[in-house]
Scaffold this motif. Structure first.
Motif, short mmCIF file in Angstrom:
data_model
loop_
_atom_site.label_atom_id
_atom_site.label_comp_id
_atom_site.label_asym_id
_atom_site.label_seq_id
_atom_site.Cartn_x
_atom_site.Cartn_y
_atom_site.Cartn_z
N ILE A 9 43.79 29.02 42.94
CA ILE A 9 44.54 30.14 42.37
C ILE A 9 43.62 30.97 41.47
CG2 ILE A 9 46.37 30.73 40.74
CD1 ILE A 9 47.92 28.28 41.87
N ALA A 10 42.86 30.30 40.63
CA ALA A 10 41.94 31.01 39.73
C ALA A 10 40.89 31.80 40.51
CB ALA A 10 41.27 30.03 38.78
N LEU A 11 40.36 31.21 41.56
CA LEU A 11 39.36 31.91 42.38
C LEU A 11 39.97 33.13 43.06
CD1 LEU A 11 37.45 28.92 44.00
CD2 LEU A 11 36.64 30.48 42.20
N CYS A 12 41.21 33.01 43.52
CA CYS A 12 41.89 34.15 44.14
C CYS A 12 42.06 35.30 43.15
CB CYS A 12 43.26 33.73 44.66
SG CYS A 12 43.24 32.75 46.15
N LEU A 13 42.30 34.98 41.90
CA LEU A 13 42.53 36.02 40.90
C LEU A 13 41.24 36.58 40.31
CD1 LEU A 13 45.62 34.46 39.10
CD2 LEU A 13 45.60 36.28 40.82
N VAL A 14 40.17 35.79 40.32
CA VAL A 14 38.90 36.24 39.75
C VAL A 14 38.05 37.01 40.76
CG1 VAL A 14 36.71 35.39 38.81
CG2 VAL A 14 38.86 34.47 37.97
N ALA A 15 38.17 36.69 42.03
CA ALA A 15 37.32 37.29 43.07
C ALA A 15 37.34 38.83 43.04
CB ALA A 15 37.72 36.77 44.45
N PRO A 16 38.49 39.49 42.95
CA PRO A 16 38.46 40.96 42.92
C PRO A 16 37.71 41.53 41.72
CG PRO A 16 40.66 40.18 43.43
CD PRO A 16 39.86 38.98 43.04
N PHE A 17 37.82 40.88 40.57
CA PHE A 17 37.10 41.36 39.39
C PHE A 17 35.59 41.25 39.59
CE2 PHE A 17 41.21 40.25 37.52
CZ PHE A 17 41.49 41.43 36.86
N VAL A 18 35.15 40.13 40.12
CA VAL A 18 33.72 39.94 40.36
C VAL A 18 33.22 40.98 41.37
CG1 VAL A 18 32.00 38.36 41.28
CG2 VAL A 18 33.80 37.50 39.76
N ALA A 19 33.98 41.17 42.43
CA ALA A 19 33.58 42.12 43.48
C ALA A 19 33.48 43.54 42.93
CB ALA A 19 34.55 42.07 44.64
N MET A 20 34.39 43.94 42.07
CA MET A 20 34.39 45.30 41.55
C MET A 20 33.40 45.49 40.41
SD MET A 20 36.39 47.30 43.29
CE MET A 20 35.39 46.59 44.55
N GLN A 43 35.91 50.06 47.89
CA GLN A 43 36.86 49.88 46.79
C GLN A 43 38.30 49.90 47.28
OE1 GLN A 43 35.87 52.00 43.04
NE2 GLN A 43 34.13 52.74 44.26
N MET A 44 38.59 50.77 48.22
CA MET A 44 39.95 50.82 48.77
C MET A 44 40.27 49.56 49.57
SD MET A 44 41.49 53.44 47.68
CE MET A 44 40.62 53.26 46.15
N LEU A 45 39.29 49.01 50.25
CA LEU A 45 39.48 47.76 50.96
C LEU A 45 39.82 46.63 49.98
CD1 LEU A 45 39.35 46.17 53.64
CD2 LEU A 45 36.90 45.85 53.20
N TRP A 46 39.18 46.64 48.82
CA TRP A 46 39.47 45.62 47.82
C TRP A 46 40.87 45.75 47.24
CZ3 TRP A 46 38.08 40.95 46.69
CH2 TRP A 46 36.87 40.49 47.18
N VAL A 47 41.46 46.93 47.29
CA VAL A 47 42.86 47.06 46.87
C VAL A 47 43.74 46.20 47.78
CG1 VAL A 47 44.82 48.65 46.71
CG2 VAL A 47 42.57 49.34 45.85
N LEU A 48 43.50 46.28 49.08
CA LEU A 48 44.28 45.48 50.03
C LEU A 48 43.95 43.98 49.89
CD1 LEU A 48 43.91 47.76 53.16
CD2 LEU A 48 45.84 47.63 51.57
#
Length: 77
Positions: A9-20, A43-48
């Motif tokens: 769960i933590a990895l799922c929530l942290v991954a977008p922050f790291v990527a951006m 960036q738009m792909l990361w929204v999805l």
């Protein structure tokens, strides 16, 4: 308590922050997608992707909480 499900769960929530926050990985114009520079469509792909990861994290959290219930219906301590 740290469990494997909570780590996922933590990895799922942290991954977008790291990527951006790692701007150097996507600060370029090529490859373009239907005329849109890479910088923007990435960036738009990361929204999805972020939406999907947040939904997954939520479902895992609900499943984890259901598994912690005691037989009498209360939450486990």
């Amino acid at each position: 308590m740290v469990t494997p499900v909570r780590v996922i769960i933590a990895l799922c929530l942290v991954a977008p922050f790291v990527a951006m926050l790692w701007v150097g990985s996507y600060a370029k114009t090529d490859p373009a997608f239907i005329g849109i520079p890479f910088f923007y469509w990435y960036q738009m792909l990361w929204v999805l992707i972020s939406t999907a990861l947040t939904v997954l994290a939520h479902r895992l959290w609900l499943r984890d909480q259901r598994g912690r219930r005691t037989p009498d219906g209360g939450a486990a301590k």
